[in-house]
Motif scaffolding. Sequence first.
Motif, short mmCIF file in Angstrom:
data_model
loop_
_atom_site.label_atom_id
_atom_site.label_comp_id
_atom_site.label_asym_id
_atom_site.label_seq_id
_atom_site.Cartn_x
_atom_site.Cartn_y
_atom_site.Cartn_z
N VAL A 51 0.48 -0.98 -0.42
CA VAL A 51 0.11 -0.39 -0.07
C VAL A 51 0.88 1.41 0.03
O VAL A 51 2.06 0.91 0.45
N THR A 52 0.75 2.85 -1.15
CA THR A 52 1.01 3.83 -0.96
C THR A 52 1.39 4.39 0.70
O THR A 52 -0.18 4.01 0.80
N SER A 53 1.87 5.45 0.77
CA SER A 53 2.28 6.33 1.58
C SER A 53 0.80 7.18 1.22
O SER A 53 0.51 7.10 -0.09
N GLY A 54 0.81 8.18 1.51
CA GLY A 54 -0.51 8.73 1.44
C GLY A 54 -0.08 10.35 0.74
O GLY A 54 -0.77 10.72 0.33
N LYS A 55 1.14 9.92 0.04
CA LYS A 55 1.57 11.70 -0.74
C LYS A 55 1.41 11.00 -2.37
O LYS A 55 1.27 10.25 -2.66
N ALA A 56 1.22 11.90 -2.61
CA ALA A 56 0.55 12.29 -3.60
C ALA A 56 1.24 11.63 -5.19
O ALA A 56 0.46 10.70 -5.67
N GLU A 57 2.60 12.07 -4.82
CA GLU A 57 2.72 11.00 -5.96
C GLU A 57 3.32 9.80 -6.40
O GLU A 57 4.05 9.17 -6.65
N ASP A 58 3.16 9.36 -4.96
CA ASP A 58 3.47 7.96 -4.32
C ASP A 58 2.22 7.36 -5.18
O ASP A 58 2.22 6.27 -6.00
N VAL A 59 0.85 7.81 -4.71
CA VAL A 59 -0.11 7.41 -4.96
C VAL A 59 -0.27 7.44 -6.57
O VAL A 59 -1.08 6.44 -7.59
N ILE A 98 4.91 1.13 1.58
CA ILE A 98 5.45 1.23 0.12
C ILE A 98 6.68 3.00 0.71
O ILE A 98 5.90 3.16 0.88
N GLU A 99 8.05 1.97 0.62
CA GLU A 99 8.90 2.76 0.37
C GLU A 99 9.29 3.65 -0.70
O GLU A 99 9.14 5.29 -0.61
N THR A 100 9.53 2.40 -1.22
CA THR A 100 10.05 2.80 -3.05
C THR A 100 9.03 1.64 -3.36
O THR A 100 9.42 0.43 -2.88
#
Length: 579
Positions: A51-59, A98-100
């Motif tokens: 699962v992604t973090s809440g960062k828009a670029e990760d999403v 997910i971190e990377t």
Amino acid sequence: MNNYRTHTCNEIRLEDIGKKVKIAGWVQTIRDLGGLVFLDIRDMYGITQVVTSGKAEDVDFASHIPIESTVCVYGKVKKRDEETINPKLETGLVEIRIETIEILGKRIKNLPFEINTSQEIREDLRLQYRYLDLRNDRLKQNLLLRSQVIQYLRAQMIEQGFLEVQTPILTSSSPEGARDYLVPSRLHPGKFYALPQAPQQFKQLLMVSGIDKYFQIAPCFRDEDARADRAPGEFYQLDMEMSFATQEDVFQAIEPVMFHTFQKFSDKKIASYPFPRISYREAMLEFGTDKPDLRNPLRIIDLSAFFAKCTFQPFINRTVRAIKVNGQFSKGFHEKMLAFAMSIGMGGLGYLEVQEDLSYKGPIDKFIPGDLKQELLTLASLEKGDTIFFIADTEKRATELAGQIRTELGKRLDLIDNSVFSFAWITDFPMFEMDEHNHLGFSHNPFSMPQGGLSALETQNPLDILAYQYDLVCNGIELSSGAVRNHDITIMLKAFTMAGYTEEEVKTKFGALYTAFQFGAPPHAGIAPGIDRMLMLLTNSDSIREVIAFPLNSKAQDLMMGAPSTVRRDQLRDVHILS
């Protein structure tokens, strides 16, 4: 640490919570929930949710990864929220934050079909993209099972003292019942190698060489038409041979191997062990085939002599076979059975129903004289409420047709017990048979020892001579053929002469055996269970192609690799096909 993963996609558990991990695999699904994106990452071993973090670029990045791309994910293991736990997955209690995430192999073409539903797609498309088809979990599990079964077979043979020996793939052409695949020789113009239909001669030569017990997982090549249980081109078998051995020795060696393998890799029961033994003659009479499905309780009986005393013209001077069924059926059922009978070449399908007073009802009742009606009850063990079906033709055709009617009745009446494996040995095959040109030939394996040896060949009617030859069948499928081999050069020459070969032809076609048997050959015997067919049974597959990694299609084509294919003219010149 591996550059791409610290764990496979099936290893992460609750005890890994809080750890930084790295996994790699294929993106199976993406679920974009707005502020978060969940991805299922799949590898050979299982699935892990990330699962992604809440960062828009990760999403944004994660939501636009093409499905079936390969990725590497690094992040911290956390416990799933209670409402998102997936009990169907071994990793269903955890997920990776997910971190990377790195795309390793991006899918840039549209998928030709959905991976998880590929078995519902037409077969030619699946075979063209077999590497995608094999991503389907069902096929992957079939390949995993295949590997495990082969390892287990090998271990059992080694435990019994069998030596594993590989035999050549390029060999000479020999008449073994099917067409050879031929390979032209570059160094010897006009001559050809053949791919082995089986390691038959080589394993016999190993016995002559002093190898006491041999086996191998052997590739075999036959240019045959495809069937549901036969792959065109190539197949694999557990090939084995034993020196100073009888038929009984082979049974004692291979029967426990088959029993333990099917017991280990299936939840189905084995109907009986040791396996029952049925003579070829008995099998053809009672089942109408030499590979009977013993799960079907119906049996065939011969009523030729009885109907010779009746007045029903179509049955006079005919072989008449009958099948008794407990029950009586609707007009519609009889019409469907008649339609099936007509579809296999029968002119009709007679039947009688036994009434409460033990009288008969049916289209041929009036042709049975009154004083013979009780005799029919006794001969066929008929009771009230039974129905008996009749098949009449030449002996060969009546046998085949009765077998097909028995099978169809078993299916239509749901008599087949699909919860068991029912094995049987079929023994005492005839040594010879007449071919379509009325010429005497071998009925099975030409290297089999005739029962009675040279005396039988010299004194008996050839069609009455039996061979030390046997098949192992299971649920109506022939799993393997075997025989006590003809190791005596005098008996061998006599048998081949009777089948129309001259001694010179035997020398030419079987030169190595012909010569080797003159240097002191031990009595020997063997068998070769088909691995593909075993896997077909163990996986409940309808087609043998479901248990082969890269099968040919029914027309013997490899749609993925484009074989058979044309080759360059210079290649043909090299092997002297073109001048």
